[in-house]
Design an enzyme around this catalytic site. Structure first.
Site, PDB file in Angstrom:
ATOM      1  N   GLU A  16      58.508  35.644  54.910  1.00 30.13           N
ATOM      2  CA  GLU A  16      59.888  36.131  55.077  1.00 30.13           C
ATOM      3  C   GLU A  16      59.955  37.225  56.138  1.00 30.13           C
ATOM      4  O   GLU A  16      60.893  37.271  56.936  1.00 30.13           O
ATOM      5  CB  GLU A  16      60.410  36.685  53.750  1.00 30.13           C
ATOM      6  CG  GLU A  16      60.701  35.597  52.736  1.00 30.13           C
ATOM      7  CD  GLU A  16      61.148  36.150  51.394  1.00 30.13           C
ATOM      8  OE1 GLU A  16      61.786  35.408  50.646  1.00 30.13           O
ATOM      9  OE2 GLU A  16      60.848  37.317  51.095  1.00 30.13           O
TER      10      GLU A  16
ATOM     11  N   SER B 288      66.694  32.415  44.756  1.00 29.50           N
ATOM     12  CA  SER B 288      67.737  31.658  44.084  1.00 29.50           C
ATOM     13  C   SER B 288      69.113  31.822  44.733  1.00 29.50           C
ATOM     14  O   SER B 288      70.062  31.145  44.335  1.00 29.50           O
ATOM     15  CB  SER B 288      67.800  32.084  42.610  1.00 29.50           C
ATOM     16  OG  SER B 288      68.072  33.470  42.524  1.00 29.50           O
TER      17      SER B 288
ATOM     18  N   GLY C 120      60.057  39.848  47.809  1.00 30.35           N
ATOM     19  CA  GLY C 120      58.769  39.319  47.378  1.00 30.35           C
ATOM     20  C   GLY C 120      58.703  39.035  45.891  1.00 30.35           C
ATOM     21  O   GLY C 120      57.638  38.734  45.363  1.00 30.35           O
TER      22      GLY C 120
ATOM     23  N   ASP D  12      65.442  41.555  46.483  1.00 21.48           N
ATOM     24  CA  ASP D  12      65.338  42.002  45.089  1.00 21.48           C
ATOM     25  C   ASP D  12      66.082  43.316  44.874  1.00 21.48           C
ATOM     26  O   ASP D  12      66.601  43.564  43.792  1.00 21.48           O
ATOM     27  CB  ASP D  12      63.862  42.143  44.707  1.00 21.48           C
ATOM     28  CG  ASP D  12      63.160  40.802  44.814  1.00 21.48           C
ATOM     29  OD1 ASP D  12      63.587  39.870  44.116  1.00 21.48           O
ATOM     30  OD2 ASP D  12      62.233  40.666  45.630  1.00 21.48           O
TER      31      ASP D  12
ATOM     32  N   ASP E  96      68.458  35.713  54.261  1.00 21.72           N
ATOM     33  CA  ASP E  96      67.491  35.723  53.153  1.00 21.72           C
ATOM     34  C   ASP E  96      68.039  36.557  51.995  1.00 21.72           C
ATOM     35  O   ASP E  96      68.932  37.389  52.187  1.00 21.72           O
ATOM     36  CB  ASP E  96      66.156  36.319  53.658  1.00 21.72           C
ATOM     37  CG  ASP E  96      64.970  35.920  52.796  1.00 21.72           C
ATOM     38  OD1 ASP E  96      65.174  35.393  51.686  1.00 21.72           O
ATOM     39  OD2 ASP E  96      63.823  36.153  53.234  1.00 21.72           O
ATOM     40  N   GLY E  97      67.475  36.355  50.822  1.00 22.62           N
ATOM     41  CA  GLY E  97      67.837  37.145  49.644  1.00 22.62           C
ATOM     42  C   GLY E  97      67.047  38.445  49.599  1.00 22.62           C
ATOM     43  O   GLY E  97      66.265  38.752  50.500  1.00 22.62           O
TER      44      GLY E  97
HETATM   45  O1  LIG Z   1      59.821  36.225  47.539  1.00 23.26           O
HETATM   46  C1  LIG Z   1      61.007  36.043  47.324  1.00 23.26           C
HETATM   47  C2  LIG Z   1      62.077  36.622  48.094  1.00 23.26           C
HETATM   48  O2  LIG Z   1      61.839  37.870  48.647  1.00 23.26           O
HETATM   49  C3  LIG Z   1      63.480  36.486  47.542  1.00 23.26           C
HETATM   50  O3  LIG Z   1      64.314  36.477  48.646  1.00 23.26           O
HETATM   51  C4  LIG Z   1      63.863  37.591  46.588  1.00 23.26           C
HETATM   52  O4  LIG Z   1      62.961  37.588  45.492  1.00 23.26           O
HETATM   53  C5  LIG Z   1      65.309  37.460  46.073  1.00 23.26           C
HETATM   54  O5  LIG Z   1      65.443  36.317  45.330  1.00 23.26           O
HETATM   55  P1  LIG Z   1      66.775  35.949  44.542  1.00 23.26           P
HETATM   56  O6  LIG Z   1      67.797  35.537  45.546  1.00 23.26           O
HETATM   57  O7  LIG Z   1      66.368  34.847  43.620  1.00 23.26           O
HETATM   58  O8  LIG Z   1      67.188  37.168  43.781  1.00 23.26           O
END
Ligand SMILES: O=C[C@H](O)[C@H](O)[C@H](O)COP(=O)(O)O
Length: 299
Positions: free
Chosen positions: A142, A66, A134, A123, A120-121
């Protein structure tokens, strides 16, 4: 505008989105908090793009989650002239849709195995820039797109900024497994690797709820597991934070289990992590140990 881009909702914001705007109207403080988190994500993403996506960069990896739509939004703001000579490599279905919806060129890593920059993002990120990734089940692609990049940059809101992994992200470490091996891998992760509460990630809205005793209690919430873009299952394995003092060791142990495809621990990969803060500043942590606090990018 970002509102036209599909955003995978995760964590508490997704829950609020699903609960509907009505509940947010009842509690304006909750609504304000959510928009605060969104603006922190945008701040991190915009600042990282301004610092790392330069006109000479032609092959760019786009992560999932997101926070990443704000990365794409800022790249689009750099203008058609610079973007027409670029190709963007997605890390999954959502990311590919983002690229296509933004009218950018999409490419594959087999065609472009050397990527200039991937953003990339995450968690959760620890003080040495090791990451848990993930939460959206995209960590296999990723990791490939991050490894293929000369520079890998992480963007996140302030909630992901931890000293130690498994402190602020309760589900723990995502493990992508081939479906027929999940039972064996799950048992090994619980009993031998040291995550007794590890579970198979179940899908929401996949089918009718099947109550015990027709299904075992652990599997009774929905009719089926989450299936990744690669056709695999995901196990979520929470660990005690002490265990995460050496995440590379945990990564190696899990990866040696036959049936494991990839582990959502990204160790020693990121060059820098950008965290958007509630007060409009951005904390930048670098792989060489430096930390900077700066005013976020102009929006
Ligand atoms: O599988 C998803 C990824 O690793 C995302 O980059 C991770 O979950 C972070 O997502 P967000 O930006 O929504 O916190």
């Amino acid at each position: 505008m970002i509102s036209s881009l599909p955003v995978r909702g995760v964590g508490e914001e997704a829950g609020l989105a699903e609960a509907g705007v009505a509940s947010m109207k009842k509690d304006p403080q909750v609504a304000q908090k959510v928009s605060g988190i969104e603006s922190s994500k945008r701040l991190a993403a915009y600042t990282a793009v301004d610092h790392h996506i330069k006109p000479e960069h032609r092959v760019i990896g786009i992560g999932s989650g997101s926070t990443v739509p704000y990365v794409v939004e800022r790249i689009v703001q750099q203008g058609q002239e610079v973007n027409k000579g670029r190709v963007f490599i997605p890390t999954g279905f959502q990311s590919r849709q983002l690229i296509l919806n933004a009218k950018l060129s999409v490419g594959d890593v087999d065609e472009y195995p050397s990527i200039d920059v991937t953003i990339d993002g995450a968690d959760e990120v620890d003080s040495s820039l090791n990451c848990i990734k993930g939460g959206g089940a995209c960590h296999l692609r990723e990791k490939v797109i991050a490894e293929a990049a000369k520079t890998f940059i992480v963007v996140a809101d302030y909630r992901k900024n931890s000293q130690s992994l498994c402190t602020n992200y309760p589900p723990g470490v995502p493990i992508e497994v081939v479906p027929f091996a999940y039972g064996k891998v799950l048992t090994a992760v619980q009993k031998s690797i040291g995550s007794p509460k590890a579970t198979l990630r179940m899908a929401i809205k996949k089918g009718e709820q099947i109550p015990p005793p027709l299904m075992t209690p652990a599997l009774s919430l929905t009719a089926g597991p989450v299936v990744t873009d690669n056709g695999h299952f995901v196990i979520d394995a929470p660990f005690e934070p002490e265990r995460m003092q050496d995440p590379s060791a945990v990564l190696r142990q899990i990866k040696l289990l036959t049936g494991v495809v990839e582990v959502g621990l990204f160790c020693n990969m990121a060059k820098a992590a950008y965290f958007g803060n509630e007060d409009g500043t951005v904390t930048i942590r670098h792989a060489d140990g430096r930390t900077e606090e700066i005013s976020g990018a102009q929006q």
